[in-house]
Motif scaffolding. Sequence first.
Motif, PDB file in Angstrom:
ATOM      1  N   ARG A   1       0.853  -1.180   0.000  1.00  0.00           N
ATOM      2  CA  ARG A   1       0.000   0.000   0.000  1.00  0.00           C
ATOM      3  C   ARG A   1       0.893   1.235   0.000  1.00  0.00           C
ATOM      4  O   ARG A   1       1.732   1.393   0.892  1.00  0.00           O
ATOM      5  N   PRO A   2       0.729   2.133  -0.973  1.00  0.00           N
ATOM      6  CA  PRO A   2       1.614   3.313  -1.095  1.00  0.00           C
ATOM      7  C   PRO A   2       1.246   4.396  -0.089  1.00  0.00           C
ATOM      8  O   PRO A   2       0.715   5.450  -0.451  1.00  0.00           O
ATOM      9  N   VAL A   3       1.564   4.146   1.182  1.00  0.00           N
ATOM     10  CA  VAL A   3       1.145   5.046   2.256  1.00  0.00           C
ATOM     11  C   VAL A   3       1.773   6.434   2.103  1.00  0.00           C
ATOM     12  O   VAL A   3       1.074   7.455   2.202  1.00  0.00           O
ATOM     13  N   VAL A   4       3.086   6.477   1.876  1.00  0.00           N
ATOM     14  CA  VAL A   4       3.765   7.774   1.788  1.00  0.00           C
ATOM     15  C   VAL A   4       3.213   8.583   0.618  1.00  0.00           C
ATOM     16  O   VAL A   4       2.945   9.786   0.747  1.00  0.00           O
ATOM     17  N   TYR A   5       3.040   7.918  -0.510  1.00  0.00           N
ATOM     18  CA  TYR A   5       2.486   8.605  -1.681  1.00  0.00           C
ATOM     19  C   TYR A   5       1.074   9.104  -1.403  1.00  0.00           C
ATOM     20  O   TYR A   5       0.724  10.239  -1.756  1.00  0.00           O
ATOM     21  N   ALA A   6       0.269   8.284  -0.749  1.00  0.00           N
ATOM     22  CA  ALA A   6      -1.107   8.668  -0.432  1.00  0.00           C
ATOM     23  C   ALA A   6      -1.144   9.873   0.500  1.00  0.00           C
ATOM     24  O   ALA A   6      -1.926  10.817   0.296  1.00  0.00           O
ATOM     25  N   VAL A   7      -0.286   9.848   1.517  1.00  0.00           N
ATOM     26  CA  VAL A   7      -0.240  10.969   2.466  1.00  0.00           C
ATOM     27  C   VAL A   7       0.183  12.244   1.753  1.00  0.00           C
ATOM     28  O   VAL A   7      -0.372  13.329   1.999  1.00  0.00           O
ATOM     29  N   TRP A   8       1.167  12.117   0.840  1.00  0.00           N
ATOM     30  CA  TRP A   8       1.603  13.303   0.112  1.00  0.00           C
ATOM     31  C   TRP A   8       0.474  13.867  -0.751  1.00  0.00           C
ATOM     32  O   TRP A   8       0.297  15.089  -0.819  1.00  0.00           O
ATOM     33  N   LEU A   9      -0.286  13.003  -1.412  1.00  0.00           N
ATOM     34  CA  LEU A   9      -1.406  13.479  -2.222  1.00  0.00           C
ATOM     35  C   LEU A   9      -2.381  14.292  -1.375  1.00  0.00           C
ATOM     36  O   LEU A   9      -2.894  15.331  -1.821  1.00  0.00           O
ATOM     37  N   ILE A  10      -2.627  13.841  -0.164  1.00  0.00           N
ATOM     38  CA  ILE A  10      -3.550  14.555   0.728  1.00  0.00           C
ATOM     39  C   ILE A  10      -2.972  15.907   1.123  1.00  0.00           C
ATOM     40  O   ILE A  10      -3.657  16.941   1.058  1.00  0.00           O
ATOM     41  N   ILE A  11      -1.706  15.908   1.530  1.00  0.00           N
ATOM     42  CA  ILE A  11      -1.062  17.163   1.935  1.00  0.00           C
ATOM     43  C   ILE A  11      -1.018  18.152   0.780  1.00  0.00           C
ATOM     44  O   ILE A  11      -1.362  19.337   0.927  1.00  0.00           O
ATOM     45  N   ALA A  12      -0.588  17.686  -0.386  1.00  0.00           N
ATOM     46  CA  ALA A  12      -0.489  18.559  -1.560  1.00  0.00           C
ATOM     47  C   ALA A  12      -1.854  19.116  -1.941  1.00  0.00           C
ATOM     48  O   ALA A  12      -1.977  20.294  -2.302  1.00  0.00           O
ATOM     49  N   SER A  13      -2.872  18.282  -1.857  1.00  0.00           N
ATOM     50  CA  SER A  13      -4.220  18.720  -2.222  1.00  0.00           C
ATOM     51  C   SER A  13      -4.734  19.815  -1.291  1.00  0.00           C
ATOM     52  O   SER A  13      -5.336  20.789  -1.743  1.00  0.00           O
TER      53      SER A  13
ATOM     54  N   VAL B   1      -6.911   9.614  -0.016  1.00  0.00           N
ATOM     55  CA  VAL B   1      -7.716   9.030   1.056  1.00  0.00           C
ATOM     56  C   VAL B   1      -8.105   7.594   0.708  1.00  0.00           C
ATOM     57  O   VAL B   1      -8.049   6.695   1.556  1.00  0.00           O
ATOM     58  N   ALA B   2      -8.474   7.369  -0.543  1.00  0.00           N
ATOM     59  CA  ALA B   2      -8.867   6.023  -0.977  1.00  0.00           C
ATOM     60  C   ALA B   2      -7.708   5.043  -0.873  1.00  0.00           C
ATOM     61  O   ALA B   2      -7.879   3.892  -0.452  1.00  0.00           O
ATOM     62  N   LEU B   3      -6.507   5.478  -1.246  1.00  0.00           N
ATOM     63  CA  LEU B   3      -5.335   4.617  -1.154  1.00  0.00           C
ATOM     64  C   LEU B   3      -5.047   4.241   0.297  1.00  0.00           C
ATOM     65  O   LEU B   3      -4.717   3.088   0.598  1.00  0.00           O
ATOM     66  N   LEU B   4      -5.182   5.204   1.191  1.00  0.00           N
ATOM     67  CA  LEU B   4      -4.969   4.911   2.607  1.00  0.00           C
ATOM     68  C   LEU B   4      -5.998   3.908   3.121  1.00  0.00           C
ATOM     69  O   LEU B   4      -5.707   3.116   4.024  1.00  0.00           O
ATOM     70  N   ALA B   5      -7.190   3.944   2.534  1.00  0.00           N
ATOM     71  CA  ALA B   5      -8.246   3.026   2.938  1.00  0.00           C
ATOM     72  C   ALA B   5      -8.094   1.650   2.293  1.00  0.00           C
ATOM     73  O   ALA B   5      -8.891   0.745   2.558  1.00  0.00           O
TER      74      ALA B   5
END
Length: 205
Positions: A7-19, A86-90
């Motif tokens: 699961r690409p957690v770091v990438y997912a978190v970055w997408l949320i922060i960037a958004s 958010v979906a990736l984290l889920a």
Amino acid sequence: MSEQRTRPVVYAVWLIIASVIGWFAAFQLLTEKLAKLENPDAVSNCYVSVMIQCDVNLNSWQGEVFGFANPIIGLTLWMAPLVVGVALLAGARFPRWFWLAFGAGITFAFGFVVWLISQSLYAPNLGVLCPWCMATWAVTIPTFFATMVHLTRNGTFTSSERAQERANRLMPWVPLATILAYALIILLVQLRGLDLLGEVIGMIF
């Protein structure tokens, strides 16, 4: 590295922060745009100096290149990476066509930002730096780099496991690539500043 195996957690978190950052910057720009429409003589909150402000950009044709204020694009499109993150984290899994469409959208955003940077620096009617625009640049650039690497490692761009593994090892280098991109922009700003200074001196003497 197949997305099914990790699961690409770091990438997912970055997408949320960037958004969140990108959406907030777009919201601030739209607020300034509406304020200027209500009172054209008002000084915007993002006005720092003659060279650092939002007013010139917002009132230019580049500020509404598609026929409406550019911040509206940001308010709309930044929701996509937020939802994806958010979906990736889920634990969500997306098909290849979805990732291709997402990658195309991120690529469009990156290309648009590169164009806006060039316009801010070199267009005769601009020549200023917009603080909230720069915030958008700052998150769009690494988002593009990270997304291209992620779409390679999750099998969207290639089915080669070797290429996917190499892309996975490349992801930690995205911050360095981002810093180099920032450095290039700063260099271009400095060179453009010297050009403008030379033009002023030439006019004086």
